[in-house]
Design a protein around this motif. Sequence first.
Motif, PDB file in Angstrom:
ATOM      1  N   ILE A 183     -11.573 103.527 -70.768  1.00 52.50           N
ATOM      2  CA  ILE A 183     -11.418 102.379 -69.848  1.00 52.50           C
ATOM      3  C   ILE A 183      -9.968 101.883 -69.883  1.00 52.50           C
ATOM      4  CG2 ILE A 183     -12.253 100.070 -69.208  1.00 52.50           C
ATOM      5  CD1 ILE A 183     -14.876 100.836 -70.795  1.00 52.50           C
ATOM      6  N   ASP A 184      -9.331 101.915 -71.076  1.00 48.95           N
ATOM      7  CA  ASP A 184      -7.899 101.567 -71.157  1.00 48.95           C
ATOM      8  C   ASP A 184      -7.096 102.435 -70.185  1.00 48.95           C
ATOM      9  OD1 ASP A 184      -8.195  99.706 -73.169  1.00 48.95           O
ATOM     10  OD2 ASP A 184      -7.779 101.121 -74.797  1.00 48.95           O
ATOM     11  N   GLU A 185      -7.461 103.718 -70.147  1.00 48.04           N
ATOM     12  CA  GLU A 185      -6.713 104.666 -69.314  1.00 48.04           C
ATOM     13  C   GLU A 185      -7.076 104.556 -67.826  1.00 48.04           C
ATOM     14  OE1 GLU A 185      -7.549 108.414 -71.234  1.00 48.04           O
ATOM     15  OE2 GLU A 185      -6.539 107.731 -73.061  1.00 48.04           O
ATOM     16  N   ASN A 186      -8.267 104.015 -67.540  1.00 49.49           N
ATOM     17  CA  ASN A 186      -8.742 103.893 -66.142  1.00 49.49           C
ATOM     18  C   ASN A 186      -9.290 102.485 -65.948  1.00 49.49           C
ATOM     19  OD1 ASN A 186      -8.801 106.953 -65.267  1.00 49.49           O
ATOM     20  ND2 ASN A 186      -9.749 106.858 -67.290  1.00 49.49           N
ATOM     21  N   PRO A 187      -8.379 101.488 -65.857  1.00 43.57           N
ATOM     22  CA  PRO A 187      -8.781 100.085 -65.953  1.00 43.57           C
ATOM     23  C   PRO A 187      -9.875  99.603 -64.997  1.00 43.57           C
ATOM     24  CG  PRO A 187      -6.395 100.321 -65.976  1.00 43.57           C
ATOM     25  CD  PRO A 187      -6.952 101.666 -65.667  1.00 43.57           C
ATOM     26  N   ASP A 188      -9.959 100.119 -63.768  1.00 43.37           N
ATOM     27  CA  ASP A 188     -10.983  99.587 -62.865  1.00 43.37           C
ATOM     28  C   ASP A 188     -12.236 100.455 -62.818  1.00 43.37           C
ATOM     29  OD1 ASP A 188      -9.502  97.338 -62.142  1.00 43.37           O
ATOM     30  OD2 ASP A 188      -8.299  98.548 -60.760  1.00 43.37           O
ATOM     31  N   ALA A 189     -12.366 101.355 -63.774  1.00 43.54           N
ATOM     32  CA  ALA A 189     -13.476 102.307 -63.713  1.00 43.54           C
ATOM     33  C   ALA A 189     -14.821 101.628 -63.944  1.00 43.54           C
ATOM     34  CB  ALA A 189     -13.269 103.392 -64.758  1.00 43.54           C
ATOM     35  N   VAL A 190     -15.854 102.228 -63.344  1.00 43.09           N
ATOM     36  CA  VAL A 190     -17.239 101.865 -63.636  1.00 43.09           C
ATOM     37  C   VAL A 190     -17.710 102.857 -64.703  1.00 43.09           C
ATOM     38  CG1 VAL A 190     -19.572 101.751 -62.661  1.00 43.09           C
ATOM     39  CG2 VAL A 190     -17.607 101.023 -61.291  1.00 43.09           C
ATOM     40  N   VAL A 191     -18.580 102.388 -65.615  1.00 41.63           N
ATOM     41  CA  VAL A 191     -19.001 103.244 -66.725  1.00 41.63           C
ATOM     42  C   VAL A 191     -20.494 103.577 -66.606  1.00 41.63           C
ATOM     43  CG1 VAL A 191     -19.266 103.356 -69.245  1.00 41.63           C
ATOM     44  CG2 VAL A 191     -17.236 102.287 -68.249  1.00 41.63           C
ATOM     45  N   GLY A 192     -20.847 104.821 -66.909  1.00 40.00           N
ATOM     46  CA  GLY A 192     -22.249 105.237 -66.938  1.00 40.00           C
ATOM     47  C   GLY A 192     -22.612 105.760 -68.313  1.00 40.00           C
ATOM     48  N   LEU A 193     -23.715 105.271 -68.872  1.00 34.83           N
ATOM     49  CA  LEU A 193     -24.177 105.711 -70.193  1.00 34.83           C
ATOM     50  C   LEU A 193     -25.540 106.367 -70.056  1.00 34.83           C
ATOM     51  CD1 LEU A 193     -23.524 102.460 -72.289  1.00 34.83           C
ATOM     52  CD2 LEU A 193     -21.932 104.336 -71.888  1.00 34.83           C
ATOM     53  N   SER A 194     -25.706 107.481 -70.763  1.00 37.60           N
ATOM     54  CA  SER A 194     -26.983 108.191 -70.729  1.00 37.60           C
ATOM     55  C   SER A 194     -27.555 108.288 -72.140  1.00 37.60           C
ATOM     56  CB  SER A 194     -26.748 109.595 -70.151  1.00 37.60           C
ATOM     57  OG  SER A 194     -27.943 110.321 -70.084  1.00 37.60           O
ATOM     58  N   ALA A 195     -28.867 108.102 -72.273  1.00 36.10           N
ATOM     59  CA  ALA A 195     -29.546 108.270 -73.572  1.00 36.10           C
ATOM     60  C   ALA A 195     -30.933 108.839 -73.331  1.00 36.10           C
ATOM     61  CB  ALA A 195     -29.653 106.938 -74.301  1.00 36.10           C
ATOM     62  N   LEU A 196     -31.297 109.863 -74.084  1.00 33.23           N
ATOM     63  CA  LEU A 196     -32.604 110.515 -73.919  1.00 33.23           C
ATOM     64  C   LEU A 196     -33.532 110.297 -75.093  1.00 33.23           C
ATOM     65  CD1 LEU A 196     -33.773 112.632 -71.715  1.00 33.23           C
ATOM     66  CD2 LEU A 196     -31.487 111.753 -71.377  1.00 33.23           C
ATOM     67  N   LEU A 197     -33.011 109.737 -76.176  1.00 34.45           N
ATOM     68  CA  LEU A 197     -33.834 109.587 -77.377  1.00 34.45           C
ATOM     69  C   LEU A 197     -34.089 108.104 -77.618  1.00 34.45           C
ATOM     70  CD1 LEU A 197     -31.863 112.068 -79.679  1.00 34.45           C
ATOM     71  CD2 LEU A 197     -34.044 112.504 -78.563  1.00 34.45           C
ATOM     72  N   THR A 198     -35.274 107.779 -78.065  1.00 37.59           N
ATOM     73  CA  THR A 198     -35.548 106.368 -78.367  1.00 37.59           C
ATOM     74  C   THR A 198     -34.599 105.893 -79.475  1.00 37.59           C
ATOM     75  OG1 THR A 198     -37.424 107.285 -79.572  1.00 37.59           O
ATOM     76  CG2 THR A 198     -37.927 106.086 -77.594  1.00 37.59           C
ATOM     77  N   THR A 199     -34.243 106.805 -80.380  1.00 40.06           N
ATOM     78  CA  THR A 199     -33.327 106.412 -81.467  1.00 40.06           C
ATOM     79  C   THR A 199     -31.922 106.087 -80.938  1.00 40.06           C
ATOM     80  OG1 THR A 199     -33.037 108.770 -81.834  1.00 40.06           O
ATOM     81  CG2 THR A 199     -34.447 107.614 -83.388  1.00 40.06           C
ATOM     82  N   THR A 200     -31.478 106.811 -79.915  1.00 42.25           N
ATOM     83  CA  THR A 200     -30.112 106.555 -79.430  1.00 42.25           C
ATOM     84  C   THR A 200     -30.052 105.403 -78.422  1.00 42.25           C
ATOM     85  OG1 THR A 200     -30.330 108.351 -77.816  1.00 42.25           O
ATOM     86  CG2 THR A 200     -29.262 108.881 -79.908  1.00 42.25           C
ATOM     87  N   MET A 201     -31.213 104.891 -78.030  1.00 40.59           N
ATOM     88  CA  MET A 201     -31.198 103.690 -77.179  1.00 40.59           C
ATOM     89  C   MET A 201     -30.524 102.540 -77.933  1.00 40.59           C
ATOM     90  SD  MET A 201     -34.992 103.951 -75.548  1.00 40.59           S
ATOM     91  CE  MET A 201     -35.068 102.368 -74.719  1.00 40.59           C
TER      92      MET A 201
END
Length: 222
Positions: free
Chosen positions: A149-167
């Motif tokens: 985000i520092d490198e791309n200040p206006d970026a939108v971020v997407g996060l993916s998680a498939l495991l209940t543990t990584t939620m």
Amino acid sequence: MDPILNRLAEAVEAGKVDKNSPYPPQMKGEDGADELAKQALDGGVSPSDVLTKALVPAMDRVGQKFSENKIFVPQMLMSAKAMSAAMGHLKPFFQSGDVKAMGTFIIGTVKGDLHDIGKNLVAMMVEGGGWTIVDLGVDVNEDTFNRAIDENPDAVVGLSALLTTTMANMEEIVRKIKEVHPGTTILVGGAPLNDEFRLKIGADFYSPDPRGAVEYLKEHAA
Ligand code: B12
């Protein structure tokens, strides 16, 4: 509309990557997205029309059919691959600034999680929606997201998680991103998530599929 754009849209929707690709069998020997995108550009169609009149609507229909269970992951992957082949011809124009990208979308699978099929689909569909993608890969921690985000200040971020543990890791990453970059819009997804969880962790949007993300980004593009 230029007939070549219709053919290109059909190729992407059908998942026909290039002339040599055997899928789908009924299009054997026909030009695919790769050749058709090149022909369109060589024939004078603007890169912007190739993107907005052929690729984006085609991927939109693919996303719609996927949401309605009319097609499944393998077909969607082939369409995404076809779209990527066509996008390869558009990249030089994006890079030269002839076509304005909608924005930058940083995406990654959260730390501890190695599942990337869904994340890759989202990245490809969002790219098809005209966004520049920064794909951080899998097992990504909060520092890597914050650096991107520092490198791309206006970026939108997407996060993916498939495991209940990584939620739980996703929750931590959202918190740390919002601490360091409070204005950042964060989209989350992955099979075990729902909107209730999204609200709980303070992310901005949840979608069960890539189409929802593309639609949200279209509405919220700067
Ligand atoms: C393929 C797979 C694997 C592959 C992953 C390969 C790869 N390159 O991704 C491998 C074999 C490596 C694997 C490993 C493991 N797996 Co696994 N895996 C799966 C499986 C079969 C399919 C997942 C998948 O790709 N689905 C297809 C994609 C398209 O769907 P998706 O990821 O949900 O993404 C869609 C949406 O969720 C959304 N989306 C996804 N991300 C995002 C992000 C945003 C921003 C948005 C908007 C939307 C969005 O859009 C996508 C397209 O619609 C699932 C079972 C299942 N049927 O889901 C188990 C599953 C996820 N795995 C599971 C487990 C337990 C594991 C392991 C722990 C097994 C083990 N004991 O080693 C390891 C964990 C490794 C790790 N640290 O991550 C469990 C998780 C259980 C749980 N509730 O936590 C599942 C559910 C299987 C089960 N029923 O037990 N796995």
